[in-house]
Motif scaffolding. Structure first.
Motif, PDB file in Angstrom:
ATOM      1  N   GLU A 130    -147.239   1.052  65.291  1.00 28.12           N
ATOM      2  CA  GLU A 130    -146.871   2.464  65.116  1.00 28.12           C
ATOM      3  C   GLU A 130    -146.749   2.843  63.638  1.00 28.12           C
ATOM      4  OE1 GLU A 130    -146.065   1.335  69.210  1.00 28.12           O
ATOM      5  OE2 GLU A 130    -145.475   0.409  67.299  1.00 28.12           O
ATOM      6  N   TYR A 133    -149.806   4.592  62.255  1.00 26.88           N
ATOM      7  CA  TYR A 133    -150.037   5.987  62.622  1.00 26.88           C
ATOM      8  C   TYR A 133    -149.414   6.957  61.618  1.00 26.88           C
ATOM      9  CZ  TYR A 133    -150.820   3.698  67.189  1.00 26.88           C
ATOM     10  OH  TYR A 133    -151.240   2.871  68.202  1.00 26.88           O
ATOM     11  N   ASP A 134    -148.375   6.517  60.934  1.00 24.68           N
ATOM     12  CA  ASP A 134    -147.734   7.332  59.892  1.00 24.68           C
ATOM     13  C   ASP A 134    -148.460   7.023  58.580  1.00 24.68           C
ATOM     14  OD1 ASP A 134    -146.165   8.497  57.940  1.00 24.68           O
ATOM     15  OD2 ASP A 134    -144.268   7.836  58.792  1.00 24.68           O
ATOM     16  N   GLY A 197    -160.675   8.381  64.961  1.00 24.85           N
ATOM     17  CA  GLY A 197    -159.847   8.831  66.062  1.00 24.85           C
ATOM     18  C   GLY A 197    -160.725   9.491  67.113  1.00 24.85           C
ATOM     19  N   ALA A 246    -151.636   7.995  71.104  1.00 24.58           N
ATOM     20  CA  ALA A 246    -151.197   7.883  69.706  1.00 24.58           C
ATOM     21  C   ALA A 246    -152.287   7.274  68.843  1.00 24.58           C
ATOM     22  CB  ALA A 246    -149.921   7.047  69.631  1.00 24.58           C
ATOM     23  N   TRP A 247    -152.975   6.282  69.348  1.00 27.50           N
ATOM     24  CA  TRP A 247    -154.073   5.646  68.614  1.00 27.50           C
ATOM     25  C   TRP A 247    -155.193   6.648  68.372  1.00 27.50           C
ATOM     26  CZ3 TRP A 247    -154.775   0.564  66.826  1.00 27.50           C
ATOM     27  CH2 TRP A 247    -156.088   0.206  66.477  1.00 27.50           C
ATOM     28  N   ARG A 249    -155.121   9.793  68.190  1.00 29.92           N
ATOM     29  CA  ARG A 249    -154.768  10.895  67.296  1.00 29.92           C
ATOM     30  C   ARG A 249    -154.668  10.454  65.837  1.00 29.92           C
ATOM     31  NH1 ARG A 249    -150.943  12.393  71.748  1.00 29.92           N
ATOM     32  NH2 ARG A 249    -151.866  14.226  72.770  1.00 29.92           N
ATOM     33  N   ALA A 250    -154.625   9.157  65.590  1.00 28.44           N
ATOM     34  CA  ALA A 250    -154.379   8.636  64.250  1.00 28.44           C
ATOM     35  C   ALA A 250    -155.637   8.665  63.385  1.00 28.44           C
ATOM     36  CB  ALA A 250    -153.834   7.216  64.338  1.00 28.44           C
ATOM     37  N   ASN A 256    -160.199   2.730  64.180  1.00 26.74           N
ATOM     38  CA  ASN A 256    -160.191   3.619  65.350  1.00 26.74           C
ATOM     39  C   ASN A 256    -161.313   4.648  65.354  1.00 26.74           C
ATOM     40  OD1 ASN A 256    -159.168   5.683  63.640  1.00 26.74           O
ATOM     41  ND2 ASN A 256    -157.731   6.426  65.200  1.00 26.74           N
TER      42      ASN A 256
END
Length: 379
Positions: A130, A133-134, A197, A246-247, A249-250, A256
């Protein structure tokens, strides 16, 4: 036999037969394979299924997470900025990203990021997926870290953070996040069905990845300070994460990217064709030559296998990928087996993307079979 769809030149009958055999046997679940020769698509094949229940066919417009094949597009983005004169691969990263000079990294050059020799091959602990993702926070953490080995002396595969490092340079230089740069300056102009993404509108046509067998690394035996351990746990990634919102959208320029063999070939064929695809110029021959400046050749500290790196791409090394011959060839692949190869001498691009991940670190037995069949067909 399971039907394989698409078209191919008769020279590549054996390539199609190999794909058909693997899909029929279940070695493949769903897959796509494209061969571009001198700017002509001489094979565009797909077949199998998007789901493990084998109820939804892999069709012409199916896309999937291509793992580290994404890195080849991220490298192309950086090289496009080099070609424009906006980025110098031999300049310190800190010229463009001042914060990166922290903790003894003031001499790390852009080429070190692109060749996995920067010494920053993952996040320091604690690290979880996670965190990736930030983008802002994780990139700042990487900038603040000390290198794990002397930069420029060896490669250590930047497994999950390559896109954070190179993508931040792209953002600082171009003013665009990597995801936007790829969409607006690469995929868009080429009409390539590829994105960092995946937009929610496309989730319905994504083939979820099927995880590979368990890795063979005994990380505990290696010890916490081993670069392999630090890389592969900084953070550790469960393949199932790629199937989550979440993946998708990253903005993960290492891992990805979503596309298929056709879209990846469309983009990377630029390298085999002198930098221009159907009138769309991405970069010039002099910039392409930079790729072949060898940066590392030996056992990679992050993966523990022999690798040979140019600037942004792997270069042929029989010990690493026996199916790729010597020559002016650059390549890379994704976890589980996807592969993109550009052969400048033959003006050839080979692209293979699939959803069922195989064992191995670089390519798979399946990708090796297809690549060997292509080269056998071409003599």
């Amino acid at each position: 036999m399971t039907e394989i769809h698409g078209k191919h030149d008769s020279r590549f009958d054996d390539v199609r037969a190999a794909l058909e055999k693997n899909v029929t046997s279940g070695d493949e679940l769903g897959a796509s394979l494209v061969i571009d020769l001198d700017g002509e698509v001489v094979a565009d094949l797909w077949g199998g299924f998007r789901d493990q229940a084998r109820t939804v066919a892999w069709d012409e417009h199916t896309i999937t997470n291509v793992w580290s094949t994404t890195k080849t597009v991220t490298s192309l983005a950086a090289l496009m900025l080099v070609d424009r004169g906006d980025l110098d691969v031999h300049a310190p990263v800190a010229r463009y990203w001042p914060e990166f000079a922290a903790n003894g990294k003031e001499s790390v050059e852009v080429r070190h990021l692109l060749s996995h020799t920067s010494g920053v091959s993952g996040l320091e602990q604690p690290a979880v997926v996670e965190d990736l993702y930030d983008l802002e926070t994780s990139t700042a953490r990487l900038a603040a870290q000390a290198p794990w080995w002397t930069p420029g002396t060896a490669s250590g595969y930047h497994a999950s953070n390559f896109g954070h490092l190179v993508g931040e340079v792209v953002r600082r230089v171009s003013g665009k996040p990597l995801k936007a740069f790829v969409a607006e300056e690469i995929a868009g102009p080429l009409g390539a069905d590829f994105q960092i993404g995946a937009a929610e509108a496309d989730w319905g046509r994504i083939a979820d990845v099927v995880p590979p067998p368990p890795a063979q690394f005994d990380l505990e035996a290696l010890g916490a300070d081993n670069v392999i351990v630090k890389t592969l746990t900084g953070p550790a990634i469960d393949a199932e994460a790629a199937n989550t919102p979440a993946w998708r959208r990253a903005d993960l320029g290492a891992v990805n990217g979503h596309g298929n063999a056709r879209s990846v070939a469309r983009i990377l064929s630029a390298l085999a064709l002198g930098g221009t695809v159907d009138g769309v110029r991405l970069l010039g021959p002099d910039t392409i030559e930079l790729i072949f400046e060898e940066q590392a050749n030996g056992v990679d500290l992050g993966l523990g296998v022999p690798l040979r790196w140019g600037i942004g791409y792997g270069l042929p090394l029989c010990e690493a990928v026996p199916s790729i011959p010597d020559g002016r060839i650059c390549f890379w692949g994704g976890w589980g087996g996807s592969m993109i190869i550009t052969d400048l001498d033959r003006r050839l691009t080979i692209s293979y993307m699939m959803n069922k991940m195989g064992p191995g670190i670089i390519g798979s037995d399946r990708s090796g079979t297809y690549v060997q069949a292509v080269y056998d067909a071409l003599g």
